[in-house]
Design a protein around this motif. Structure first.
Motif, mmCIF file in Angstrom:
data_model
loop_
_atom_site.group_PDB
_atom_site.id
_atom_site.type_symbol
_atom_site.label_atom_id
_atom_site.label_comp_id
_atom_site.label_asym_id
_atom_site.label_seq_id
_atom_site.Cartn_x
_atom_site.Cartn_y
_atom_site.Cartn_z
ATOM 1 N N ILE A 119 0.400 -7.765 12.859
ATOM 2 C CA ILE A 119 -0.981 -8.033 12.450
ATOM 3 C C ILE A 119 -1.906 -8.098 13.664
ATOM 4 C CG2 ILE A 119 -2.488 -9.771 11.384
ATOM 5 C CD1 ILE A 119 -0.065 -10.349 9.476
ATOM 6 N N VAL A 120 -1.459 -8.762 14.719
ATOM 7 C CA VAL A 120 -2.291 -8.877 15.928
ATOM 8 C C VAL A 120 -2.611 -7.493 16.491
ATOM 9 C CG1 VAL A 120 -2.265 -9.612 18.354
ATOM 10 C CG2 VAL A 120 -1.589 -11.215 16.556
ATOM 11 N N TYR A 144 -5.593 -3.582 4.887
ATOM 12 C CA TYR A 144 -5.201 -2.374 4.152
ATOM 13 C C TYR A 144 -3.961 -1.723 4.758
ATOM 14 C CZ TYR A 144 -9.601 -2.550 1.538
ATOM 15 O OH TYR A 144 -10.638 -2.934 0.730
ATOM 16 N N LEU A 145 -3.875 -1.683 6.075
ATOM 17 C CA LEU A 145 -2.686 -1.074 6.696
ATOM 18 C C LEU A 145 -1.440 -1.925 6.467
ATOM 19 C CD1 LEU A 145 -3.735 0.709 9.984
ATOM 20 C CD2 LEU A 145 -2.785 1.673 7.915
ATOM 21 N N VAL A 146 -1.583 -3.234 6.488
ATOM 22 C CA VAL A 146 -0.436 -4.096 6.175
ATOM 23 C C VAL A 146 0.025 -3.827 4.744
ATOM 24 C CG1 VAL A 146 0.279 -6.491 5.782
ATOM 25 C CG2 VAL A 146 -0.966 -5.887 7.865
ATOM 26 N N GLU A 147 -0.931 -3.706 3.835
ATOM 27 C CA GLU A 147 -0.594 -3.417 2.438
ATOM 28 C C GLU A 147 0.041 -2.039 2.290
ATOM 29 O OE1 GLU A 147 -0.763 -5.288 -0.686
ATOM 30 O OE2 GLU A 147 -0.471 -6.586 1.048
ATOM 31 N N THR A 159 0.338 3.398 -5.087
ATOM 32 C CA THR A 159 -0.357 2.259 -4.487
ATOM 33 C C THR A 159 -0.576 2.491 -2.996
ATOM 34 O OG1 THR A 159 0.628 0.813 -6.150
ATOM 35 C CG2 THR A 159 -0.375 -0.259 -4.255
ATOM 36 N N THR A 160 0.363 3.167 -2.346
ATOM 37 C CA THR A 160 0.175 3.528 -0.939
ATOM 38 C C THR A 160 -1.065 4.404 -0.800
ATOM 39 O OG1 THR A 160 2.544 3.398 -0.483
ATOM 40 C CG2 THR A 160 1.209 4.642 1.075
ATOM 41 N N ALA A 164 -4.563 3.559 1.103
ATOM 42 C CA ALA A 164 -5.012 4.451 2.171
ATOM 43 C C ALA A 164 -6.431 4.953 1.892
ATOM 44 C CB ALA A 164 -4.045 5.621 2.338
ATOM 45 N N VAL A 165 -6.750 5.219 0.645
ATOM 46 C CA VAL A 165 -8.118 5.623 0.290
ATOM 47 C C VAL A 165 -9.086 4.474 0.562
ATOM 48 C CG1 VAL A 165 -9.632 6.268 -1.631
ATOM 49 C CG2 VAL A 165 -7.398 7.386 -1.367
ATOM 50 N N LYS A 166 -8.697 3.257 0.204
ATOM 51 C CA LYS A 166 -9.543 2.086 0.492
ATOM 52 C C LYS A 166 -9.755 1.936 2.002
ATOM 53 C CE LYS A 166 -8.101 -0.654 -3.513
ATOM 54 N NZ LYS A 166 -7.336 -1.856 -3.911
ATOM 55 N N TYR A 167 -8.692 2.146 2.746
ATOM 56 C CA TYR A 167 -8.767 2.072 4.207
ATOM 57 C C TYR A 167 -9.828 3.041 4.725
ATOM 58 C CZ TYR A 167 -7.375 2.821 9.082
ATOM 59 O OH TYR A 167 -7.377 2.961 10.454
#
Length: 183
Positions: A119-120, A144-147, A159-160, A164-167
């Motif tokens: 995360i950091v 979003y990348l963690v998800e 869902t991936t 990725a679209v949300k990102y």
């Protein structure tokens, strides 16, 4: 913000993860090149960046094998090579702020299952690219990348893609001087 562009970029990004799993590195390079072409980079820049990103993924896999064999020094040698490949991508794309070290670090920590460090480094990768003015965006992009990573591990393709679209939708709103995504 162009939602169609975010859709295309998100689909390409999700595709990269599955191509990596399938060890289809030529196709992975093409998908990564497609991202940079869509972002407005020249064909030559995009293809070279895609090839380097594909090579970085392969080196990260080699690092993981060295880790599994208990060879820490060899693992770190591979991760140094990953960092070098990602720095070369930054050079080709004319990036001003280096984010390659954070990309390499979160890949390393992901393989070691060190969640806080992941995360950091994800956050720092995004924060350095989008800047303080977009602090909350950097936090969202990290989320979003963690998800994406979490649902990809569950083999949930749709869902991936959605994450990725949300990102990309969130990132494109900022119109960053450079993109924090390096593969």
């Amino acid at each position: 913000m162009n939602y169609d562009l975010a859709m295309t970029l998100g689909e390409l990004q999700a595709q990269i993860y599955w191509l990596h799993d399938a060890e289809e590195f030529t196709e992975l390079a093409n998908a990564a090149a497609g991202i940079y072409t869509k972002l407005g980079y020249s064909q030559e820049q995009s293809e070279t960046a895609g090839k380097l990103i594909s090579e970085a993924y392969q080196l990260a896999d080699d690092a993981d094998l060295a880790n599994q064999a208990g060879d820490y020094d060899r693992e770190m040698q591979f991760y140094d090579q990953v960092k070098d490949k990602l720095i070369a991508v930054e050079t080709i794309l004319n990036y001003q702020n280096s984010i390659a070290i954070h990309q390499m670090q979160w890949w390393l920590h992901f393989r070691h299952k060190q969640k806080l460090q992941i995360i950091v480094h994800l956050f720092l990768q995004h924060f350095k690219a989008v800047g303080f003015i977009h602090l909350f965006t950097a936090i969202k992009l990290t989320y979003y990348l963690v998800e994406i990573g979490r649902v990809h591990k569950q083999r949930d393709i749709e869902t991936t893609k959605c994450n990725a679209v949300k990102y990309w939708a969130e990132l494109l709103k900022t119109k960053p001087p450079q993109y924090p995504y390096l593969g």
